[in-house]
Structure formats: C-alpha cells, structure tokens
Design a protein around this motif. Structure first.
Motif, PDB file in Angstrom:
ATOM      1  N   ILE A  22       0.907  -1.236   0.136  1.00 45.94           N
ATOM      2  CA  ILE A  22      -0.051  -0.037   0.081  1.00 45.94           C
ATOM      3  C   ILE A  22       0.981   1.145  -0.233  1.00 45.94           C
ATOM      4  O   ILE A  22       1.830   1.384   0.821  1.00 45.94           O
ATOM      5  N   THR A  23       0.544   2.188  -1.021  1.00 42.76           N
ATOM      6  CA  THR A  23       1.701   3.254  -1.047  1.00 42.76           C
ATOM      7  C   THR A  23       0.614   4.490  -1.096  1.00 42.76           C
ATOM      8  O   THR A  23      -0.699   4.443  -1.423  1.00 42.76           O
ATOM      9  N   THR A  24       1.236   5.588  -0.613  1.00 37.10           N
ATOM     10  CA  THR A  24       0.674   6.742  -0.421  1.00 37.10           C
ATOM     11  C   THR A  24       1.447   7.980  -1.348  1.00 37.10           C
ATOM     12  O   THR A  24       2.734   7.628  -1.445  1.00 37.10           O
ATOM     13  N   SER A  25       0.942   9.099  -1.823  1.00 33.49           N
ATOM     14  CA  SER A  25       1.782   9.832  -2.620  1.00 33.49           C
ATOM     15  C   SER A  25       1.394  11.347  -2.596  1.00 33.49           C
ATOM     16  O   SER A  25       0.230  11.806  -2.121  1.00 33.49           O
TER      17      SER A  25
ATOM     18  N   LYS B  38      -1.855  12.884  -4.423  1.00 32.55           N
ATOM     19  CA  LYS B  38      -3.334  12.808  -3.372  1.00 32.55           C
ATOM     20  C   LYS B  38      -4.122  11.334  -3.533  1.00 32.55           C
ATOM     21  O   LYS B  38      -5.089  11.476  -3.261  1.00 32.55           O
ATOM     22  N   THR B  39      -3.223  10.373  -3.864  1.00 31.12           N
ATOM     23  CA  THR B  39      -3.824   9.105  -3.858  1.00 31.12           C
ATOM     24  C   THR B  39      -3.260   7.944  -2.946  1.00 31.12           C
ATOM     25  O   THR B  39      -2.025   8.251  -2.750  1.00 31.12           O
ATOM     26  N   THR B  40      -3.969   7.076  -2.729  1.00 27.68           N
ATOM     27  CA  THR B  40      -3.368   5.718  -1.882  1.00 27.68           C
ATOM     28  C   THR B  40      -3.683   4.543  -2.962  1.00 27.68           C
ATOM     29  O   THR B  40      -4.753   4.443  -3.420  1.00 27.68           O
ATOM     30  N   LYS B  41      -2.460   3.830  -3.093  1.00 28.54           N
ATOM     31  CA  LYS B  41      -2.673   2.533  -4.148  1.00 28.54           C
ATOM     32  C   LYS B  41      -2.396   1.510  -3.494  1.00 28.54           C
ATOM     33  O   LYS B  41      -1.571   1.418  -2.528  1.00 28.54           O
ATOM     34  N   PHE B  42      -2.999   0.199  -4.101  1.00 28.38           N
ATOM     35  CA  PHE B  42      -2.696  -1.061  -3.618  1.00 28.38           C
ATOM     36  C   PHE B  42      -2.101  -1.684  -4.649  1.00 28.38           C
ATOM     37  O   PHE B  42      -2.703  -1.878  -5.713  1.00 28.38           O
ATOM     38  N   PHE B  43      -0.928  -2.361  -4.684  1.00 31.75           N
ATOM     39  CA  PHE B  43      -0.109  -2.922  -5.496  1.00 31.75           C
ATOM     40  C   PHE B  43      -0.078  -4.513  -5.251  1.00 31.75           C
ATOM     41  O   PHE B  43       0.166  -4.922  -4.210  1.00 31.75           O
ATOM     42  N   ASP B  44      -0.679  -5.185  -6.098  1.00 26.49           N
ATOM     43  CA  ASP B  44      -0.921  -6.819  -5.660  1.00 26.49           C
ATOM     44  C   ASP B  44       0.401  -7.564  -6.407  1.00 26.49           C
ATOM     45  O   ASP B  44       0.931  -7.400  -7.459  1.00 26.49           O
ATOM     46  N   LEU B  45       1.047  -8.171  -5.531  1.00 30.01           N
ATOM     47  CA  LEU B  45       2.232  -8.696  -5.628  1.00 30.01           C
ATOM     48  C   LEU B  45       2.143 -10.145  -6.362  1.00 30.01           C
ATOM     49  O   LEU B  45       3.096 -10.819  -6.990  1.00 30.01           O
TER      50      LEU B  45
ATOM     51  N   HIS C  85       1.053  -8.851 -10.157  1.00 23.60           N
ATOM     52  CA  HIS C  85       1.885  -7.590 -10.157  1.00 23.60           C
ATOM     53  C   HIS C  85       1.206  -6.419 -11.161  1.00 23.60           C
ATOM     54  O   HIS C  85       1.858  -5.879 -12.189  1.00 23.60           O
ATOM     55  N   ARG C  86       0.264  -5.899 -10.579  1.00 21.13           N
ATOM     56  CA  ARG C  86      -0.470  -4.777 -10.824  1.00 21.13           C
ATOM     57  C   ARG C  86      -1.222  -3.888  -9.886  1.00 21.13           C
ATOM     58  O   ARG C  86      -1.395  -4.299  -8.832  1.00 21.13           O
ATOM     59  N   SER C  87      -1.412  -2.763  -9.981  1.00 14.59           N
ATOM     60  CA  SER C  87      -2.124  -1.965  -9.078  1.00 14.59           C
ATOM     61  C   SER C  87      -3.720  -2.168  -9.210  1.00 14.59           C
ATOM     62  O   SER C  87      -4.012  -2.314 -10.310  1.00 14.59           O
ATOM     63  N   THR C  88      -4.129  -2.745  -8.074  1.00 14.18           N
ATOM     64  CA  THR C  88      -5.514  -3.021  -7.958  1.00 14.18           C
ATOM     65  C   THR C  88      -6.661  -2.085  -7.648  1.00 14.18           C
ATOM     66  O   THR C  88      -7.800  -2.383  -7.708  1.00 14.18           O
ATOM     67  N   MET C  89      -6.090  -1.227  -6.796  1.00 14.27           N
ATOM     68  CA  MET C  89      -7.310  -0.020  -6.154  1.00 14.27           C
ATOM     69  C   MET C  89      -6.425   0.917  -6.059  1.00 14.27           C
ATOM     70  O   MET C  89      -5.213   1.101  -5.632  1.00 14.27           O
ATOM     71  N   THR C  90      -7.239   2.219  -6.043  1.00 17.79           N
ATOM     72  CA  THR C  90      -6.932   3.520  -5.940  1.00 17.79           C
ATOM     73  C   THR C  90      -7.740   4.133  -5.171  1.00 17.79           C
ATOM     74  O   THR C  90      -8.920   4.406  -5.396  1.00 17.79           O
ATOM     75  N   LEU C  91      -7.376   4.791  -3.959  1.00 15.46           N
ATOM     76  CA  LEU C  91      -8.315   5.545  -3.045  1.00 15.46           C
ATOM     77  C   LEU C  91      -8.034   7.028  -3.211  1.00 15.46           C
ATOM     78  O   LEU C  91      -7.069   7.422  -3.343  1.00 15.46           O
ATOM     79  N   ARG C  92      -8.994   7.761  -3.781  1.00 17.93           N
ATOM     80  CA  ARG C  92      -9.127   9.066  -3.569  1.00 17.93           C
ATOM     81  C   ARG C  92     -10.009   9.959  -2.760  1.00 17.93           C
ATOM     82  O   ARG C  92     -10.751   9.086  -2.005  1.00 17.93           O
ATOM     83  N   GLY C  93      -9.987  11.241  -2.776  1.00 14.14           N
ATOM     84  CA  GLY C  93     -10.690  11.931  -1.806  1.00 14.14           C
ATOM     85  C   GLY C  93      -9.903  13.225  -1.013  1.00 14.14           C
ATOM     86  O   GLY C  93     -10.539  14.224  -0.846  1.00 14.14           O
ATOM     87  N   HIS C  94      -8.758  12.879  -0.796  1.00 14.14           N
ATOM     88  CA  HIS C  94      -7.648  14.195  -0.386  1.00 14.14           C
ATOM     89  C   HIS C  94      -7.716  15.323  -1.465  1.00 14.14           C
ATOM     90  O   HIS C  94      -7.549  14.985  -2.491  1.00 14.14           O
ATOM     91  N   GLU C  95      -7.340  16.389  -0.876  1.00 11.70           N
ATOM     92  CA  GLU C  95      -7.145  17.560  -1.644  1.00 11.70           C
ATOM     93  C   GLU C  95      -5.911  18.002  -1.583  1.00 11.70           C
ATOM     94  O   GLU C  95      -5.265  19.003  -2.406  1.00 11.70           O
ATOM     95  N   GLY C  96      -4.962  17.326  -0.658  1.00 13.90           N
ATOM     96  CA  GLY C  96      -3.575  17.490  -0.782  1.00 13.90           C
ATOM     97  C   GLY C  96      -2.527  16.390  -0.668  1.00 13.90           C
ATOM     98  O   GLY C  96      -3.292  15.049  -0.836  1.00 13.90           O
ATOM     99  N   VAL C  97      -1.610  16.470  -0.461  1.00 11.09           N
ATOM    100  CA  VAL C  97      -0.520  15.372  -0.270  1.00 11.09           C
ATOM    101  C   VAL C  97      -0.932  14.164   0.829  1.00 11.09           C
ATOM    102  O   VAL C  97      -1.271  14.595   1.620  1.00 11.09           O
ATOM    103  N   VAL C  98      -1.183  13.025   0.451  1.00 12.98           N
ATOM    104  CA  VAL C  98      -1.629  11.968   1.282  1.00 12.98           C
ATOM    105  C   VAL C  98      -0.288  11.286   1.859  1.00 12.98           C
ATOM    106  O   VAL C  98       0.740  10.962   1.238  1.00 12.98           O
TER     107      VAL C  98
ATOM    108  N   LEU D 204     -16.586  -6.524  -3.856  1.00 15.14           N
ATOM    109  CA  LEU D 204     -15.595  -5.973  -3.478  1.00 15.14           C
ATOM    110  C   LEU D 204     -14.267  -5.832  -4.263  1.00 15.14           C
ATOM    111  O   LEU D 204     -13.321  -5.370  -4.080  1.00 15.14           O
ATOM    112  N   ASN D 205     -14.224  -6.884  -5.262  1.00 13.04           N
ATOM    113  CA  ASN D 205     -13.376  -7.083  -6.194  1.00 13.04           C
ATOM    114  C   ASN D 205     -11.993  -7.447  -5.513  1.00 13.04           C
ATOM    115  O   ASN D 205     -11.725  -8.173  -4.792  1.00 13.04           O
ATOM    116  N   ASP D 206     -11.003  -6.319  -5.952  1.00 15.71           N
ATOM    117  CA  ASP D 206      -9.504  -6.693  -5.361  1.00 15.71           C
ATOM    118  C   ASP D 206      -9.590  -6.007  -4.068  1.00 15.71           C
ATOM    119  O   ASP D 206      -8.574  -6.142  -3.419  1.00 15.71           O
TER     120      ASP D 206
END
Length: 414
Positions: free
Chosen positions: A175-178, A181-188, A191-204, A387-389
């Motif tokens: 799980i990475t933040t950036s 303004k997003t948080t992402k889930f990389f499935d090992l 080997h791909r990103s499976t989910m992106t969380l959004r909602g913040h207006e600034g750096v997560v 819930l998918n990934d």
C-alpha cells in the motif's frame, strides 16, 4: 506492556500543568526523530533520527539498549525498521540508499542504491522482503532481505513522489501513498495496481488499517483524515467518510489499533489526537511536543501512544483511562452543541448529533447508536456488494466481520 521497571537516567515522567494524561519522556537523539516502531515481544521501542543513528530503547524504563550508526552521511533518514524476529535493522535515506544492519553486532550487511531520494521503507511481516519508495521517479522497489538484491522495480505506481509504503497483513500487497493525492494497492501476485483510493485535496502522507484490513484510514497535508470501509465498499459510489477536521496543520502520521476502534494521528500543528472510530469523534487531544510530529504508534493493548518529533523527544502518553479524562482539544461547534445519550438497545453512550430514529417494527420508537442501526439494517436486508480486489484477505474470511460499516449509515462529511 510491563511498565514496572524504574525509569532510566535519560527518561523522565513529565508533569505538565496542561497534561491530561501521564507522560514519559525519553531523551538521547540529537536530531529530529523521523520514525518509531514497537517490537512488543522484546519490549523494544525503535527510533530513527536525522542524527544518523537508530536506537533501541527498553519500552518500559526508557533505558537505551543499543545505538546504531547508520552510515548515511548525515542525510535525512525518513524511516528505520526492524524485522519481527529482531535480527535485522533497515534504514532508508535521502542519500538514495537503503541499508541492512545486524542487530547484534551493528555491522552493515548490505546496501541497496536507488537513482533518487528514498522517502520511505517497510519490512514484510515474514521478514523476507523490504519495500522502498522514491521521490522524483516514483519507483516502488522490493528487495530480497537475505541477499540484498533487488527483486522487483515497479515504475509509475504514482504520478509523483511516494510518501509512504507498507506491506499488508498477508504480505501479498503493498500500500503506497503519494503527493499525487492518492493511495494505491499493488498486488504482488498479479503484479499490478488493483485499487486507488481518492478523496484528499492535498498530499497523502500515510495510510493505516486494522488487523483484518476491513477499515483503512489515510491522513493528509490537507489536515483531514478519511476512512474507507472495505466490508461494504460504498466509498466507491459515495466517497470516503471524513473525521471531524480538528488538526490545524498538515497531518504527518496515523496508526490504527488492531481492533479498528482507535486511531492516532500526529501532525505539524504539534498535536497528537486519539480518535474513537466507533463513535466517529476524538477522545483526546495531546500537546507537549515543541516541533513537528513525524510519527506515531499505539501499543497493541491500546494503553500507550508513542510519538516522535523534530524536537528530538520521544513521548509516551498513557491513555488507558482516557474515557474519564476531560478532553483538551477545542470542540467544534457541532460537538459543543451535542448531548450524550444512551442507545436503547445496547446501552452505549453516543453523541446526539448522530441521533436517528430506527424505522423497524421492533424498535420504531428507540434511539439507536450507529452499530445497532447497522445490525438492524443487516438483519433486514441482503447485501450484494462486490469488493473485487478490495475484499477481505482469503485467510481471514472466516473471521467475524468488523462492526465499522460506517459509510452505509453516516454522511460522507460528518
């Protein structure tokens, strides 16, 4: 945690006039402390500092057990981590390296080199892998901890700087933040990103989750904390739930209890806030640090908060009996006007600003708390959320469902 040991010479009890809880203060670092970690089976607290050292402390007494020179040439050190077996210590730095040290001897075992500044690192629960994230190229790198060799280099996970990275409970996702303004889930596995969380207006700045990965919290430089409930997945349609906006500055770190009931945040407004996630409000606001708070953590028994700061102090806040303590953070207008009432079903206290009369035939005249309303709703309806990934870990599917299905009931901006 056993707290019967006497305090070491470099530790002290703090009795401040404004303090609402007992505080231990540990001294030793000579530069800003950037990270903290607990190894509870050893009674260890590990800290990493820009003074180019990592230190292991006896959690109970504050006695310094070991000091490690990190060989980072005084460059900033965003994180220091120790594996659960307490045999290896890992550090990352703005000098573009990650390094592995032997806990017993303090000798450097291997060094990994990045092309750009390393902003964070995290060790897998099985101790076999280390992940690290970088600045300009936003590369997520996975290292084999035994050999020190790079096992994966994953570019373009984010559009800009990775601010944090961590393995999930089963070590099959990162799980990475950036700053994008997003948080992402990389499935090992895939080997791909499976989910992106959004909602913040600034750096997560950070992400945290409960033991069964059913509730996620992210904090941001936009001064907000957002919650994502994986058990219902309604955040996909309606967006995340926002906690009351109490921090006056950027939030740098967050840590959720294993049971998902408590959350700790710390930020650049010099505050540590303890949140009650069941009632969607704060329990305590803690002041005492004299500079930016960089990291926070909570003991597994929920009795102690640990915070570290640019002021070079390590603070331990005793919050075991905080339900009986007068809150010291300023109440917002809504909370000031709210009254505390009792749920007619479970008897639990909750704020009147969340009152809602249940429409069921059984409790048509009752005043119900969030979770009793949820239980009634679940009893009378069948959920078909996909819930998918983002579903629960397969190994934990037989566990009891987490109660905090908050996004189905509470408004998006509470």
């Amino acid at each position: 945690m056993n707290l019967t040991e006497p305090l070491a010479p470099n530790a002290e009890w703090v009795h401040e006039s404004s303090a609402q809880v007992e505080i231990k203060l540990y001294h030793g670092h000579r530069g800003p402390i950037k990270s903290c970690q607990l190894i509870e089976n050893k009674n260890w607290l590990i800290t990493g500092s820009n003074d180019n050292t990592a230190r292991i402390w006896n959690f109970s007494s504050g006695k310094q057990i070991q000091e490690y020179k990190l060989n980072h040439d005084m460059a900033a050190i965003p994180a220091v981590r120790v594996n659960q077996e307490a045999t290896r210590l890992y550090s990352c730095s703005w000098d573009k390296t990650v390094r592995c040290f032997d806990i017993e001897t303090g000798k450097e075992i291997w060094k990994g080199i990045h092309e750009h500044i390393v902003t964070n690192c995290h060790i897998s629960h099985d101790g076999k892998s280390l992940c690290s994230g970088t600045d300009l190229d936003s590369v997520l790198t996975i290292w084999d901890t035994a050999s020190g060799l790079m096992s994966s280099r994953i570019p373009n996970v984010h559009e800009s700087t990775i601010t944090s990275c961590q393995f999930n409970t089963l070590d099959d996702r990162i799980i990475t933040t950036s700053t994008d303004k997003t948080t992402k889930f990389f499935d090992l596995v895939s080997h791909r990103s499976t989910m992106t969380l959004r909602g913040h207006e600034g750096v997560v700045s950070s992400c945290t989750f409960n033991k069964f990965e059913r509730l996620y919290a992210t904090c941001s430089w936009d001064k907000t904390v957002l919650l994502y409930d994986a058990t219902v997945g309604s955040f996909r349609r309606e967006g995340p739930l926002m906690l009351p906006k109490l921090h006056e500055g950027s939030i740098a770190a967050c840590h959720m209890s294993d049971d998902g009931k408590l959350l700790v945040t710390g930020g650049y407004d010099l505050r540590v806030v303890l949140w009650d996630l069941e009632n969607m409000t704060h329990k305590l606001g803690l002041r005492g640090h004299r500079d930016w708070i960089n990291d926070v953590c909570l003991t597994s028994d929920n009795k102690w908060i640990i915070s570290v700061s640019n002021d070079c102090d390590i603070r331990l806040w005793h919050v075991e009996n905080c339900d009986n303590i007068k809150q010291v953070i300023e109440q917002n207008k809504t909370l000031k006007n709210a009254k505390i009432v009792n749920c007619s079903k479970c008897g639990k206290n909750f704020s009147s600003n969340k009152l809602k009369r249940d429409n069921s035939n059984i409790l048509s005249s009752a005043l119900l708390c969030v979770f009793c309303r949820l239980e009634e709703k679940q009893h009378n309806a069948t959920y078909n959320h996909s819930l998918n990934d983002y579903d629960r870990p397969a190994a934990l599917n037989d566990q009891t469902s987490h109660k905090s299905n908050l996004t189905e009931i509470l408004p998006q901006h509470y």
